[in-house]
Design a protein around this motif. Sequence first.
Motif, PDB file in Angstrom:
ATOM      1  N   UNK A 195       3.484  10.185  -4.242  1.00  0.00           N
ATOM      2  CA  UNK A 195       4.006  10.522  -5.424  1.00  0.00           C
ATOM      3  C   UNK A 195       3.235  11.494  -6.257  1.00  0.00           C
ATOM      4  N   UNK A 196       1.919  11.273  -6.169  1.00  0.00           N
ATOM      5  CA  UNK A 196       0.953  12.061  -6.821  1.00  0.00           C
ATOM      6  C   UNK A 196       0.928  13.509  -6.406  1.00  0.00           C
ATOM      7  N   UNK A 197       1.026  13.666  -5.016  1.00  0.00           N
ATOM      8  CA  UNK A 197       1.026  14.968  -4.317  1.00  0.00           C
ATOM      9  C   UNK A 197       2.338  15.547  -4.716  1.00  0.00           C
ATOM     10  N   UNK A 198       3.434  14.612  -4.656  1.00  0.00           N
ATOM     11  CA  UNK A 198       4.831  15.423  -4.781  1.00  0.00           C
ATOM     12  C   UNK A 198       4.682  16.112  -6.334  1.00  0.00           C
ATOM     13  N   UNK A 199       4.281  14.860  -7.521  1.00  0.00           N
ATOM     14  CA  UNK A 199       4.216  15.796  -8.559  1.00  0.00           C
ATOM     15  C   UNK A 199       3.285  16.845  -8.876  1.00  0.00           C
ATOM     16  N   UNK A 200       2.293  16.976  -8.108  1.00  0.00           N
ATOM     17  CA  UNK A 200       1.217  18.185  -8.145  1.00  0.00           C
ATOM     18  C   UNK A 200       2.117  19.346  -7.720  1.00  0.00           C
ATOM     19  N   UNK A 201       2.859  19.124  -6.467  1.00  0.00           N
ATOM     20  CA  UNK A 201       3.556  20.253  -6.256  1.00  0.00           C
ATOM     21  C   UNK A 201       4.610  20.856  -7.161  1.00  0.00           C
ATOM     22  N   UNK A 202       5.175  19.754  -7.721  1.00  0.00           N
ATOM     23  CA  UNK A 202       6.115  20.340  -9.069  1.00  0.00           C
ATOM     24  C   UNK A 202       5.196  20.915 -10.008  1.00  0.00           C
ATOM     25  N   UNK A 203       4.174  20.647 -10.391  1.00  0.00           N
ATOM     26  CA  UNK A 203       3.355  21.125 -11.602  1.00  0.00           C
ATOM     27  C   UNK A 203       3.045  22.599 -11.002  1.00  0.00           C
ATOM     28  N   UNK A 204       2.517  22.723  -9.783  1.00  0.00           N
ATOM     29  CA  UNK A 204       2.103  23.970  -9.467  1.00  0.00           C
ATOM     30  C   UNK A 204       3.319  24.977  -9.359  1.00  0.00           C
ATOM     31  N   UNK A 205       4.513  24.458  -8.989  1.00  0.00           N
ATOM     32  CA  UNK A 205       5.798  25.150  -8.810  1.00  0.00           C
ATOM     33  C   UNK A 205       5.961  25.677 -10.186  1.00  0.00           C
ATOM     34  N   UNK A 206       6.103  24.765 -11.216  1.00  0.00           N
ATOM     35  CA  UNK A 206       6.448  25.131 -12.587  1.00  0.00           C
ATOM     36  C   UNK A 206       5.530  26.171 -13.333  1.00  0.00           C
ATOM     37  N   UNK A 207       4.413  26.433 -12.522  1.00  0.00           N
ATOM     38  CA  UNK A 207       3.451  27.226 -13.210  1.00  0.00           C
ATOM     39  C   UNK A 207       3.370  28.531 -12.271  1.00  0.00           C
ATOM     40  N   UNK A 208       4.268  28.591 -11.221  1.00  0.00           N
ATOM     41  CA  UNK A 208       4.380  29.633 -10.446  1.00  0.00           C
ATOM     42  C   UNK A 208       3.417  29.886  -9.339  1.00  0.00           C
ATOM     43  N   UNK A 209       2.663  28.914  -8.927  1.00  0.00           N
ATOM     44  CA  UNK A 209       1.444  28.932  -7.932  1.00  0.00           C
ATOM     45  C   UNK A 209       2.086  28.512  -6.762  1.00  0.00           C
ATOM     46  N   UNK A 210       2.823  29.278  -5.887  1.00  0.00           N
ATOM     47  CA  UNK A 210       3.680  28.970  -4.784  1.00  0.00           C
ATOM     48  C   UNK A 210       2.887  28.156  -3.591  1.00  0.00           C
ATOM     49  N   UNK A 211       1.552  29.080  -3.344  1.00  0.00           N
ATOM     50  CA  UNK A 211       1.076  28.508  -2.346  1.00  0.00           C
ATOM     51  C   UNK A 211       0.504  27.096  -2.632  1.00  0.00           C
ATOM     52  N   UNK A 212      -0.183  26.828  -3.656  1.00  0.00           N
ATOM     53  CA  UNK A 212      -0.607  25.557  -3.977  1.00  0.00           C
ATOM     54  C   UNK A 212       0.562  24.389  -4.205  1.00  0.00           C
ATOM     55  N   UNK A 213       1.491  24.754  -4.675  1.00  0.00           N
ATOM     56  CA  UNK A 213       2.856  24.029  -4.604  1.00  0.00           C
ATOM     57  C   UNK A 213       3.102  23.642  -3.406  1.00  0.00           C
ATOM     58  N   UNK A 214       3.173  24.541  -2.328  1.00  0.00           N
ATOM     59  CA  UNK A 214       3.583  24.345  -0.934  1.00  0.00           C
ATOM     60  C   UNK A 214       2.700  23.196  -0.533  1.00  0.00           C
ATOM     61  N   UNK A 215       1.378  23.469  -0.632  1.00  0.00           N
ATOM     62  CA  UNK A 215       0.348  22.579   0.169  1.00  0.00           C
ATOM     63  C   UNK A 215       0.439  21.318  -0.453  1.00  0.00           C
TER      64      UNK A 215
END
Length: 532
Positions: free
Chosen positions: A378-398
Amino acid sequence: MTLAAPHINTKNTLSLGYGDHLRFSRLIQKRYGLCFPEKRYPDLERGIRQAFAASTCTDLNEYFDLLQDPDHGAAHFERLINALTVGETHFFRDAGQFDALYSHALPQIIERRRALRTLRIWSAGCASGEEPYSIAISLRQLLPDVDEWSITILGTDINTEALDRARKATYGEWAFREERAKQWQPHYFHRRGKRYELVSEVRRMVTFAQLNLAEGVYPAYETNTTLMDLILCRNVMMYFPEPVTRQIVERFYQALTDGGWLIVGHAEHSLITYQRFQTHNYPNAILYRRADHSSFLPKDWHWLILPPPKEENPAAPTLATPLDTQPISQSPPGLPQNGQPNDSDPIEKACDLLNYGHSARARDLLLKAIEQNPRHAPTCALLGQAYANLGYWQEAEYWCRQATRMDKLALKAYYTLALVLQHQEQLDSAITAMKKVIYIDRHNVLGHFGLAHLYHNNNQLPQALKSLNNAYHLLNGRSEEKVIPDSGGITTASLRETIVRQQQLWSAEANNELKIERTGKGTDDGNSGLES
């Protein structure tokens, strides 16, 4: 094993230039009356990034065109407005104003209405409901016979996602950081796991509705905004240009009964804007009251604007004695004395930060949490959401892929991953990820709706129409005003309207393609092009 954050690749992030800020701000002001001058461009950019991340557009030009599209743009504009108008608030916010309310304004209103036993109160810009619920709690403290009164407390906001949270009436510890909130929490809330649920007696006192203050739909009986004894509109005027603010204040004046009170934010006081009201000064609070005769300023005073009061750290306020003389208990166990949220649950706090649009702060908190528990999906999933909200696509995908490796049923991670891959123009992979959302939960409306858009973008019209039809049928039986879970505040009615229009347009596209195909076949074999 520790999962380190990937290096941020700025070449692959969403970038907004001055021209983007200008065109989006103009569109938003034209459509909703909300004002984002240059000093508020960071807020504008944050909201655009968050809403864009939840869309299936590949670039800002496509997204801007989508918002202007009368057939497809309504639901996406609703999500953008929700991202732009996130109001972080808490119970009994601003002790000075609530002291003045509790000790002066509310007792005066109660005395004036005692013969009829009716009260009408409006929280305009109520966000997630803490303000109107605070008023309801105050009335239950002040009125021993409260249940024998006819009390209307209306909470309105433009943000449908915030209104959905208000109706649910469950809150984290951070919502109780005021001293008065900590003292009354045990009397009016039940602990439900890590959150607090408001008692039904208070919830029933408040009704919620969507309303844009920039629109001239009030005061009116249709919107239940007439004959108000008290209006609270705090920290809302900053969203509007000065001419719109003056129109709003004039409508508030008309919505109040004679002797009714108006409360605005500390930074919003102005002798010019509120010149029709009488000004009442209390310690750390200024309240306005409608009188029978307007109080106009001399012409040579029109330069005068009241500065906001200085920030201080006063001692905890002395509460007025409730009429039922019931003593107030000490702070409930488990809540820190300084009112800060419990740091032992950073995931809960990160979720609240994401809900309030603070994606960067949520990301930083989650990165610390993942160091302590690197295998927590769940922490990883939330990190993906946070990075996506910020527009960092590669980090969100990771981080989304980390979550799905740890948990094959991490639905939210797959959904975010599908959108992120689409933003990176990896349509086939995005479709695969969105299919997994539906495999995990075949009743997921957003999964079917998102898959329809991905198919359409990939020129797979038959599959797009089928997915769109699935999404439409899943909306059957749902309340029109109910917010779709995890949609950013899109209501059933808004999504249904969008789907119907898309079905019509995409069906027309499919028919045109079929005609072209038939015409081509007729030319090739010398026939008329009609099916035999």
